[in-house]
Design a protein around this motif. Structure first.
Motif, PDB file in Angstrom:
ATOM      1  N   ILE A   1     -48.853  35.434   0.073  1.00 48.77           N
ATOM      2  CA  ILE A   1     -47.963  36.325   0.839  1.00 48.77           C
ATOM      3  C   ILE A   1     -47.593  35.771   2.211  1.00 48.77           C
ATOM      4  N   THR A   2     -48.211  34.656   2.601  1.00 56.18           N
ATOM      5  CA  THR A   2     -47.860  34.041   3.889  1.00 56.18           C
ATOM      6  C   THR A   2     -46.790  32.962   3.720  1.00 56.18           C
ATOM      7  N   LYS A   3     -46.219  32.864   2.509  1.00 57.91           N
ATOM      8  CA  LYS A   3     -45.184  31.862   2.231  1.00 57.91           C
ATOM      9  C   LYS A   3     -43.896  32.559   1.776  1.00 57.91           C
ATOM     10  N   GLY A   4     -42.815  31.806   1.777  1.00 55.41           N
ATOM     11  CA  GLY A   4     -41.555  32.340   1.260  1.00 55.41           C
ATOM     12  C   GLY A   4     -40.571  32.769   2.332  1.00 55.41           C
ATOM     13  N   ASN A   5     -39.413  33.269   1.881  1.00 53.18           N
ATOM     14  CA  ASN A   5     -38.309  33.607   2.784  1.00 53.18           C
ATOM     15  C   ASN A   5     -38.662  34.700   3.785  1.00 53.18           C
ATOM     16  N   PHE A   6     -39.512  35.628   3.377  1.00 54.48           N
ATOM     17  CA  PHE A   6     -39.822  36.755   4.259  1.00 54.48           C
ATOM     18  C   PHE A   6     -40.400  36.284   5.593  1.00 54.48           C
ATOM     19  N   VAL A   7     -41.293  35.292   5.563  1.00 57.44           N
ATOM     20  CA  VAL A   7     -41.905  34.812   6.808  1.00 57.44           C
ATOM     21  C   VAL A   7     -41.085  33.701   7.457  1.00 57.44           C
ATOM     22  N   THR A   8     -40.224  33.057   6.685  1.00 56.35           N
ATOM     23  CA  THR A   8     -39.407  31.964   7.221  1.00 56.35           C
ATOM     24  C   THR A   8     -38.270  32.503   8.093  1.00 56.35           C
ATOM     25  N   GLU A   9     -37.698  33.619   7.685  1.00 55.08           N
ATOM     26  CA  GLU A   9     -36.610  34.232   8.463  1.00 55.08           C
ATOM     27  C   GLU A   9     -37.220  35.047   9.596  1.00 55.08           C
TER      28      GLU A   9
END
Length: 258
Positions: free
Chosen positions: A215-223
């Motif tokens: 859950i600390t990876k992916g678009n949600f944390v990148t944006e």
């Protein structure tokens, strides 16, 4: 520097940092720091021994000075990443020292002390907040015997360094220096709430631990702009009064347990 109080401390104590570096040697402190030097941002060329200038020397100085300044803490694993990040951000050795002092000494007291009571307390507080705000996840954790320290201790100790993307971490740290430690709970609660359905798919101890890594990876944390908006809306109301009360009760429970 200003909002954290670090600038004022530096101006009120001219020459103090450099005096600390000239103090008598403490072999155990220096050995503890030296052990973690090569483990600190090994992927970053500026921290490699072959770099010129090599930031390992700067990092060693900041940690050594802080260990002498705050002998109750000395040096604790995790502080190397915090200090290293501050050095990369400020590009200034003395400013990094005073910002480290603001974090370790005032914003996150007892996180890095030998007993780590502040850190353990806040992990217990997180558990209580999840029980209040995301009860299904709390129930899953308890049902499989997963302690919060197993899935979030590194998030707390390293303040999301090497956990979340650099830009996102920088924005979180801005809030940390401005608003204090409450922001850590907001970030963690947002990650859990946003991925609640995904976490609840877990069917075993190992599965839960793996999902918390994902859950600390992916678009949600990148944006990071959207993410920062979410952390102030997703967890709902989170008053300092509530956190203080929870800290008092959780700390008392930990002290009773010894």
């Amino acid at each position: 520097m200003g909002v954290s109080g670090a600038q004022a401390q530096m101006e009120q104590n001219p020459g103090y940092y450099h005096r600390l570096l000239k103090e008598e040697r403490n072999d155990s402190l220096e050995e503890a720091i030296r052990t973690d030097m090569n483990r600190t941002f090994p992927e970053n060329v500026k921290f490699r021994k072959t770099a010129d200038p090599c930031l390992q020397k700067t990092l060693h100085n900041v940690l050594l000075a802080y260990g002498r300044h705050n002998q109750g803490v000395g040096y604790c694993q995790g502080m190397n990443f915090i200090a290293g990040y501050l050095i990369l951000i400020t590009k200034n050795e003395e400013e990094s020292f005073w910002l480290l002092d603001a974090l370790v000494g005032r914003i996150l007291p007892d996180y890095y002390s030998p007993a780590m009571l502040g850190l353990k307390t806040d992990q217990e507080v997180l558990g209580e907040l999840v029980r209040m705000k995301i009860p299904a996840v709390a129930e899953l954790m308890e049902g499989h015997g997963v302690l919060w320290t197993l899935v979030v201790s590194r998030w707390f100790i390293c303040l999301f360094i090497d956990i979340l993307p650099v830009e996102t971490v920088l924005r979180i740290w801005d809030c940390l220096f401005n608003e204090g430690s409450k922001i850590i709970f907001r970030v963690v609660l947002t990650l859990i709430k946003q991925h609640q359905a995904f976490i609840l798919e877990a069917t075993s101890f190992a599965d839960i631990c793996d999902k918390f890594k994902q859950i600390t990876k992916g678009n949600f944390v990148t944006e990071c702009h959207t993410f920062m908006q979410k952390i102030f809306s997703e967890p709902g109301s989170l008053s300092m009064t509530t956190i203080t009360k929870l800290r008092e009760s959780c700390r008392a429970k930990l002290l009773t347990q010894g």
